[in-house]
Design a protein around this motif. Structure first.
Motif, PDB file in Angstrom:
ATOM      1  N   ARG A 201       0.818  -1.214   0.000  1.00 48.28           N
ATOM      2  CA  ARG A 201       0.000   0.000   0.000  1.00 48.28           C
ATOM      3  C   ARG A 201       0.851   1.263   0.000  1.00 48.28           C
ATOM      4  N   ASP A 202       2.130   1.138   0.395  1.00 53.47           N
ATOM      5  CA  ASP A 202       3.001   2.304   0.506  1.00 53.47           C
ATOM      6  C   ASP A 202       3.763   2.602  -0.777  1.00 53.47           C
ATOM      7  N   ARG A 203       3.612   1.781  -1.788  1.00 53.78           N
ATOM      8  CA  ARG A 203       4.418   1.991  -2.989  1.00 53.78           C
ATOM      9  C   ARG A 203       4.051   3.293  -3.706  1.00 53.78           C
ATOM     10  N   LYS A 204       2.872   3.812  -3.444  1.00 50.62           N
ATOM     11  CA  LYS A 204       2.482   5.087  -4.055  1.00 50.62           C
ATOM     12  C   LYS A 204       3.188   6.268  -3.394  1.00 50.62           C
ATOM     13  N   TYR A 205       3.734   6.028  -2.164  1.00 54.53           N
ATOM     14  CA  TYR A 205       4.457   7.095  -1.458  1.00 54.53           C
ATOM     15  C   TYR A 205       5.945   6.771  -1.381  1.00 54.53           C
ATOM     16  N   ARG A 206       6.467   6.148  -2.406  1.00 57.87           N
ATOM     17  CA  ARG A 206       7.829   5.598  -2.355  1.00 57.87           C
ATOM     18  C   ARG A 206       8.896   6.641  -2.062  1.00 57.87           C
ATOM     19  N   THR A 207       8.757   7.844  -2.609  1.00 53.74           N
ATOM     20  CA  THR A 207       9.791   8.874  -2.427  1.00 53.74           C
ATOM     21  C   THR A 207       9.908   9.274  -0.960  1.00 53.74           C
ATOM     22  N   VAL A 208       8.754   9.446  -0.316  1.00 55.58           N
ATOM     23  CA  VAL A 208       8.753   9.818   1.096  1.00 55.58           C
ATOM     24  C   VAL A 208       9.306   8.695   1.963  1.00 55.58           C
ATOM     25  N   LEU A 209       8.887   7.470   1.674  1.00 54.71           N
ATOM     26  CA  LEU A 209       9.257   6.339   2.512  1.00 54.71           C
ATOM     27  C   LEU A 209      10.727   5.989   2.388  1.00 54.71           C
ATOM     28  N   ILE A 210      11.288   6.167   1.190  1.00 55.57           N
ATOM     29  CA  ILE A 210      12.710   5.870   1.016  1.00 55.57           C
ATOM     30  C   ILE A 210      13.551   6.788   1.885  1.00 55.57           C
ATOM     31  N   GLY A 211      13.040   8.004   2.119  1.00 53.26           N
ATOM     32  CA  GLY A 211      13.798   8.972   2.904  1.00 53.26           C
ATOM     33  C   GLY A 211      13.595   8.877   4.405  1.00 53.26           C
ATOM     34  N   LEU A 212      12.774   7.954   4.886  1.00 47.29           N
ATOM     35  CA  LEU A 212      12.566   7.803   6.332  1.00 47.29           C
ATOM     36  C   LEU A 212      13.860   7.376   7.023  1.00 47.29           C
ATOM     37  N   PRO A 213      14.164   7.996   8.180  1.00 47.51           N
ATOM     38  CA  PRO A 213      15.409   7.651   8.896  1.00 47.51           C
ATOM     39  C   PRO A 213      15.271   6.357   9.699  1.00 47.51           C
ATOM     40  N   LEU A 214      14.819   5.300   9.029  1.00 51.54           N
ATOM     41  CA  LEU A 214      14.660   3.994   9.663  1.00 51.54           C
ATOM     42  C   LEU A 214      15.273   2.942   8.752  1.00 51.54           C
ATOM     43  N   SER A 215      15.948   1.984   9.369  1.00 54.22           N
ATOM     44  CA  SER A 215      16.464   0.873   8.565  1.00 54.22           C
ATOM     45  C   SER A 215      15.289   0.082   8.001  1.00 54.22           C
ATOM     46  N   TRP A 216      15.514  -0.576   6.890  1.00 53.30           N
ATOM     47  CA  TRP A 216      14.466  -1.334   6.212  1.00 53.30           C
ATOM     48  C   TRP A 216      13.940  -2.462   7.111  1.00 53.30           C
ATOM     49  N   TYR A 217      14.854  -3.158   7.774  1.00 54.66           N
ATOM     50  CA  TYR A 217      14.434  -4.268   8.644  1.00 54.66           C
ATOM     51  C   TYR A 217      13.611  -3.757   9.824  1.00 54.66           C
ATOM     52  N   ARG A 218      14.031  -2.622  10.406  1.00 53.05           N
ATOM     53  CA  ARG A 218      13.255  -2.057  11.512  1.00 53.05           C
ATOM     54  C   ARG A 218      11.889  -1.608  11.024  1.00 53.05           C
ATOM     55  N   GLN A 219      11.842  -1.050   9.836  1.00 53.36           N
ATOM     56  CA  GLN A 219      10.567  -0.614   9.278  1.00 53.36           C
ATOM     57  C   GLN A 219       9.621  -1.799   9.105  1.00 53.36           C
ATOM     58  N   LEU A 220      10.149  -2.911   8.645  1.00 53.15           N
ATOM     59  CA  LEU A 220       9.336  -4.125   8.496  1.00 53.15           C
ATOM     60  C   LEU A 220       8.834  -4.606   9.851  1.00 53.15           C
ATOM     61  N   ASN A 221       9.682  -4.510  10.865  1.00 47.65           N
ATOM     62  CA  ASN A 221       9.291  -4.929  12.210  1.00 47.65           C
ATOM     63  C   ASN A 221       8.188  -4.043  12.782  1.00 47.65           C
ATOM     64  N   LEU A 222       8.309  -2.744  12.564  1.00 50.62           N
ATOM     65  CA  LEU A 222       7.312  -1.815  13.087  1.00 50.62           C
ATOM     66  C   LEU A 222       5.975  -1.990  12.372  1.00 50.62           C
ATOM     67  N   LYS A 223       6.031  -2.228  11.069  1.00 52.60           N
ATOM     68  CA  LYS A 223       4.805  -2.504  10.323  1.00 52.60           C
ATOM     69  C   LYS A 223       4.136  -3.783  10.844  1.00 52.60           C
ATOM     70  N   THR A 224       4.953  -4.784  11.123  1.00 57.40           N
ATOM     71  CA  THR A 224       4.442  -6.041  11.668  1.00 57.40           C
ATOM     72  C   THR A 224       3.745  -5.806  13.002  1.00 57.40           C
ATOM     73  N   PHE A 225       4.388  -5.037  13.869  1.00 62.69           N
ATOM     74  CA  PHE A 225       3.826  -4.793  15.192  1.00 62.69           C
ATOM     75  C   PHE A 225       2.504  -4.039  15.099  1.00 62.69           C
ATOM     76  N   ALA A 226       2.432  -3.040  14.205  1.00 61.48           N
ATOM     77  CA  ALA A 226       1.199  -2.272  14.044  1.00 61.48           C
ATOM     78  C   ALA A 226       0.070  -3.159  13.515  1.00 61.48           C
ATOM     79  N   ALA A 227       0.373  -4.007  12.536  1.00 64.29           N
ATOM     80  CA  ALA A 227      -0.635  -4.926  11.985  1.00 64.29           C
ATOM     81  C   ALA A 227      -1.073  -5.927  13.042  1.00 64.29           C
TER      82      ALA A 227
END
Length: 403
Positions: A201-227
């Motif tokens: 669902r976030d692929r439409k906001y790719r430019t913003v998300l690529i610039g987030l100051p979070l590692s990719w693995y941590r981002q996946l973990n946080l998404k998992t926790f929220a879901a």
């Protein structure tokens, strides 16, 4: 930052135009189940006052004919005292009918338990019961044992016998039956649906998300926790509303009610059965749901990184959830030459694992609750390792790039 991102993901999931209609649909199904399906569900023990009245009327006509002909003794060819037996059952069933009509379910249950005590013929001679089963006799005796054990428990513990308690319709009993039937699968499908688009669902906001100051693995973990948080809250709400709806109609029930379980598969006698409290059953079953939820959410993360399409993720993950249904039979004890007790999908239906129903169906003893926990934990660790390596193989920039 972590807390802000989790809150952001949780709000996106809860406001999703895709999830809201699904939650409403589940709500309609829940209310239909609680107020239409379950109240009208009939079992072998369902007592029809109309059918019993008609049966007694027919039996009375037969008795009067025998009296008129003088055939009230023992039948010469069979040695069976038909008239005497009919008289016994007219008295017994007449008393049961009167008790049921009066709402005196304590007396009714005493009479029903008396008629079943040491007499499985009522079940074994019912050819309509389990008529599609490959082992109908075994299944009928199994149900007979479970029924007599339940009734003995109700009467020996002096519970106030109500219509809901006797027919397993109280809040706690309805929850127990839901978890033993297809409830776990329904709950896990909800988890799969809610988490199937947490990346795509976030692929439409790719430019913003690529610039987030979070590692990719941590981002996946946080998404998992929220879901996981969102799915857990929805599932808890579904279960709570369901229990409340059934409680309003038939009462709450008792945590110390006993649930029959099978402990062995050797002689198939009553000695191979035992009981656990319904509170124990619910605790041991529901405690596994968070583990299964996390397992499927992390699996959806892997599938999202692979396919980058939420519908493919939903389909593939659902196929894995229902995988056992494609090969399971009453004679399936191995898969690829390996005992089925070593496959995690065997334990998705954890309620029937706990009661021994899984072992009963395939006539083995290797499927146990403890073993299931270990197998599911191993599966979760393996999936977690795959998530870590997949996050290295498919980077954030690669995932959000065009194409």
């Amino acid at each position: 930052m972590n807390r802000t991102y989790i809150k952001h993901e949780f709000l996106i999931t809860s406001r999703s135009k895709r999830n809201l209609p699904f939650v409403l649909f589940i709500g309609v199904l829940l209310l239909s189940y609680c107020f239409i399906i379950l109240p009208n569900k009939e079992t072998k023990e369902t007592f029809s006052e109309e059918e019993m009245s008609n049966y007694l009327a027919d039996l009375d006509v037969e008795q009067k004919l025998r009296e008129a002909k003088g055939t009230t003794g023992v039948v010469f060819h069979t040695g069976v005292p038909v008239y005497g037996n009919n008289d016994f059952y007219m008295r017994l069933y007449g008393a049961m009918l009167q008790a049921h009509e009066d709402g005196n379910f304590t007396r009714f249950l005493h009479l029903r338990a008396f008629s079943l005590d040491g007499n499985p013929s009522d079940y074994m001679q019912d050819t309509h019961l389990f008529k599609q089963s490959p082992f109908p006799g075994k299944d009928r005796m199994h149900l007979y044992y479970q029924t007599t054990m339940r009734y003995d428990d109700y009467l020996s513990n002096d519970y106030p016998i109500t219509f809901g308690l006797m027919y397993e319709k109280t809040g706690l009993q309805a929850l127990q039956k839901f978890l033993q039937e297809n409830g776990i699968y329904i709950m896990l499908f909800c988890v799969i649906f809610f988490s199937s688009d947490i990346l795509t669902r976030d692929r439409k906001y790719r430019t913003v998300l690529i610039g987030l100051p979070l590692s990719w693995y941590r981002q996946l973990n946080l998404k998992t926790f929220a879901a996981f948080m969102y799915s857990t809250l929805i599932l808890l709400a579904i279960l709570l509303i369901g229990v409340i709806c059934m409680t309003l109609q038939y009462g709450f029930g008792y945590f110390d009610l006993h649930v029959p379980i099978m402990t062995a598969q050797q002689r198939f006698t009553l000695e191979e059965y035992d009981v656990i409290s319904i509170g124990n059953f619910l605790a041991k079953t529901l405690i596994v749901v968070p583990l299964l939820s996390l397992l499927f959410i992390r699996l959806n993360v892997i599938l999202s990184l692979l396919f980058k399409n939420e519908w493919i993720v939903l389909i593939v993950s659902s196929l894995i959830l229902f995988l056992e249904r494609f090969y399971f039979s009453r004679t399936t004890r191995e898969l690829f030459g390996i005992d089925i007790s070593y496959f995690p999908q065997t334990y998705f239906d954890i309620g029937n694992v706990l009661t021994g129903e899984k072992n009963f169906l395939v006539n083995i003893e290797s499927i146990t609750y403890t073993k299931g926990i270990v197998i599911l934990l191993i599966a979760f660790v393996l999936i977690e390792i795959l998530v870590f390596f997949m996050s290295k193989i498919v980077s954030k920039r690669q995932f959000y790039q065009l194409g």
